[in-house]
Design a protein around this motif. Structure first.
Motif, short mmCIF file in Angstrom:
data_model
loop_
_atom_site.label_atom_id
_atom_site.label_comp_id
_atom_site.label_asym_id
_atom_site.label_seq_id
_atom_site.Cartn_x
_atom_site.Cartn_y
_atom_site.Cartn_z
N ILE C 148 0.85 -1.20 0.00
CA ILE C 148 0.00 0.00 0.00
C ILE C 148 0.88 1.24 0.00
O ILE C 148 0.73 2.15 -0.83
CB ILE C 148 -0.93 0.01 1.23
N LEU C 152 1.47 4.09 -2.94
CA LEU C 152 1.14 5.50 -2.69
C LEU C 152 2.32 6.40 -3.01
O LEU C 152 2.14 7.53 -3.46
CB LEU C 152 0.75 5.68 -1.22
N VAL C 209 -6.92 -6.60 2.04
CA VAL C 209 -6.89 -5.14 2.06
C VAL C 209 -5.72 -4.61 1.23
O VAL C 209 -5.87 -3.66 0.46
CB VAL C 209 -6.82 -4.63 3.51
N ALA C 213 -6.31 -1.90 -1.78
CA ALA C 213 -5.90 -0.52 -1.57
C ALA C 213 -4.76 -0.15 -2.49
O ALA C 213 -4.73 0.94 -3.09
CB ALA C 213 -5.49 -0.32 -0.10
N ALA C 216 -5.96 0.37 -6.02
CA ALA C 216 -6.65 1.66 -6.13
C ALA C 216 -5.63 2.78 -6.23
O ALA C 216 -5.74 3.66 -7.09
CB ALA C 216 -7.57 1.86 -4.93
N ALA C 217 -4.62 2.74 -5.36
CA ALA C 217 -3.61 3.81 -5.36
C ALA C 217 -2.85 3.83 -6.68
O ALA C 217 -2.57 4.91 -7.22
CB ALA C 217 -2.65 3.62 -4.19
N PHE C 220 -5.00 5.43 -9.36
CA PHE C 220 -5.12 6.87 -9.22
C PHE C 220 -3.83 7.57 -9.62
O PHE C 220 -3.85 8.68 -10.15
CB PHE C 220 -5.48 7.24 -7.79
N SER C 221 -2.69 6.93 -9.32
CA SER C 221 -1.44 7.61 -9.61
C SER C 221 -1.15 7.64 -11.10
O SER C 221 -0.38 8.47 -11.56
CB SER C 221 -0.29 6.91 -8.88
N SER C 222 -1.77 6.73 -11.87
CA SER C 222 -1.42 6.68 -13.29
C SER C 222 -2.31 7.55 -14.15
O SER C 222 -1.88 8.02 -15.19
CB SER C 222 -1.48 5.23 -13.78
N ASP C 223 -3.55 7.80 -13.72
CA ASP C 223 -4.41 8.58 -14.62
C ASP C 223 -4.27 10.10 -14.42
O ASP C 223 -3.53 10.56 -13.57
CB ASP C 223 -5.87 8.19 -14.48
#
Lengths: 69, 255, 223
Positions: C148, C152, C209, C213, C216-217, C220-223
């Motif tokens: 995770i 991040l 988890v 998680a 998801a991170a 988010f970091s790539s788009d």
């Protein structure tokens, strides 16, 4: 029952230290928020003085160009 | 009046401008009553003497430390699930406040512990959990600071906040377990089963005052953050201005 | 194991073993930490035996944290991460496979080295066995939780330190129950199985988890 608030018993130092520290930290938070606000306001004023308009995303609401308060 | 009405940052700022005077007034009044009651009305505790007055700031600060994390967790859900534009603003503004209140509760806790336990720090389950919470707040703040793009930072922080929210009960449980293993039942209970009304009333008033203080500062910090993003967007636009056609290649200005 | 997962696993393993040999460096670090402890607390063998499980666990935690920033960083630098994300495979499974390979390359060597290092710390045979088993069960949890933090901080230039700060609070329960189980085998204030089964549960929780998680991170970091 009212009592004398200036007699804090044998541990007065710890009580005063707690309240003073708390007050200091809270005052620091308030100062931080107010100074930050002043800085952002002056930055905004600078940019607007340079003639830069707000980005298109928020400019559909022309009545709110000037910040009140 | 749905929460989506505040999705427009401008409308939100106007709403904050209108509510803030009321909140500040309520907060000052609550602190006035609370401080008066806690110093002039509340009797000494028969066991703890005057040090019980530390409780009037310690317990509300600890309560806020937890409530602030709940606010951040809810905001993170808002960021990831509902994609509310102000949710990550709220989460970012709450993190330093949460850290500050957690710090207050740690400091006052150890200042309370010295006369009670004879030492500033014990690895008591509650203190240890709060210390871990403090580290998590600082980690979140560090994550916010190191990421340039506020949208990406918001999503990363939201993931971490939610994982932390899942983890906090586990940490609490494991620290409790660890504590009973190492200190068999010699811990002084700080809250007796019943609290005398003379102490409970000032405590509740102070808790209310601290909560109002939190919301006041939170709204103000959110307003600052909205303005900061506006400034950032305008700077990016200004930097891209001369050659607006190639706006996608806008250089990042130093913040 | 389906084909693509197997080949991804083998790729990760091959990269981890060949380039730099991060697993061996981790073991070396583990050795260094354990060697430093007697200089800090003194060479008293009874004391070392008492804190031995804790020392080994903390050493393993630090060694795991040290290697975690390589989990996604190298793939991001050469663009492989974007390709993997765009491949249409479930990102959660990709993360899980990468964690498994990373654990085999860096976590398993720590577990294998633990009995040897335990001798330095004057642990009894029972305690050595207990520490090794708890590390075997617990280090996957550390890798999965660490994933995770790694995802991040993947976009950051120097994310390693921040990663450690973010991951340590999340890893505290694993540490508590790992050390408790290892202690319980020798000192038995509680039966060994109580903390050990909670440790197993923590590993299973983090296996769910962590990948979700982390995926998801990464998205988010790539788009």
């Amino acid at each position: 029952m009212t009592m004398n608030p200036f007699d804090l018993g044998p541990h007065a130092g710890f009580i005063i230290a707690s309240y003073v520290t708390t007050f200091g930290i809270v005052a620091g938070l308030i100062l931080w928020v107010l100074i930050d606000r002043a800085k952002q306001k002056s930055d905004l004023a600078d940019l607007e003085a340079q003639g830069i308009k707000r980005s298109a995303a928020t400019s559909q609401d022309p009545a709110s160009e000037e910040t009140s308060g | 009046m749905a929460i989506w009405d505040f999705a427009n940052p401008t409308r939100f700022v106007r709403l904050v401008d209108r509510t803030l005077p009321w909140l500040v007034t309520a907060c000052v009044i609550a602190f006035g009553i609370g401080l008066y009651k806690s110093f002039f009305m509340a009797p000494e505790d028969y066991q703890q003497g005057d040090t019980v007055r530390i409780m009037f700031i310690h317990v509300p600060a600890a309560w806020l430390a937890m409530m602030c994390y709940s606010v951040m967790a809810l905001s993170s859900l808002g960021t990831l699930v509902w994609k509310h534009p102000l949710a990550d603003v709220s989460a970012k503004a709450a993190a330093p406040l949460g850290a500050a209140f957690t710090f207050i509760s740690l400091i006052t806790g150890s200042l309370w512990g010295k006369p009670m336990w004879g030492t500033y720090w014990v690895w008591d389950a509650r203190l240890t959990s709060v210390l871990v919470l403090f580290i998590m707040y600082l980690g979140l703040m560090a994550l916010w600071r190191t990421m340039e793009d506020p949208i990406k930072a918001g999503k990363a922080a939201a993931v971490l906040t939610l994982v932390g929210a899942l983890n906090l009960p586990i940490i609490k449980f494991s620290v409790d377990w660890w504590n009973t293993l190492h200190q068999p039942a010699s811990v002084i209970r700080m809250d007796g089963p019943t609290i005398h009304p003379d102490i409970l009333v000032p405590l509740l008033v102070m808790a209310l005052a601290f909560t109002l203080l939190f919301f006041t500062l939170h709204l103000m910090a959110m307003r600052n953050e909205v303005m900061r993003r506006r400034v950032r967007a305008m700077r990016l636009k200004a930097a891209a201005g001369p050659r607006a056609a190639s706006a996608t290649a806008a250089p990042q200005p130093a913040e | 194991m389906t084909g693509w997962m197997g080949s991804l696993f083998r790729r990760e393993l091959r990269l981890a073993v060949r380039v730099g040999g991060s697993g061996l460096v981790g073991v070396l670090f583990f050795l260094a930490v354990v060697t430093v402890i007697p200089f800090g607390v003194g060479p008293d063998l009874n004391l070392l035996a008492r804190i031995g499980p804790a020392v080994l666990w903390i050493g393993a935690l630090l060694a795991t944290l040290l290697g975690l920033d390589r989990l996604f960083q190298a793939d991001r630098d050469d663009g492989a991460l974007d390709l993997i994300l765009m491949s249409g495979r479930p990102t959660e499974l990709v993360v899980l496979v990468k964690c498994a390979a990373h654990w085999v390359a860096t976590g398993l060597p720590l577990v294998i080295a633990a009995p040897v290092l335990a001798i330095f710390l004057n642990l009894e045979p029972v305690a050595i066995g207990a520490v090794t088993i708890t590390l075997l069960v617990g280090t996957p949890a550390l890798t999965l939780i660490g994933a995770i933090g790694a995802s991040l901080t993947v976009t950051l230039r120097r994310g390693g330190l921040l990663l450690a700060v973010l991951v340590i609070p999340l890893a505290i329960p694993v540490l508590i129950f790992g050390v408790s189980a290892a202690d319980a085998a020798v000192n038995d204030p509680v039966p060994f199985l109580t903390p050990f089964s909670i440790l197993c549960a923590l590993t299973l929780i983090s296996a769910v988890v962590g990948p979700f998680a982390s995926a998801a991170a990464l998205r988010f970091s790539s788009d």
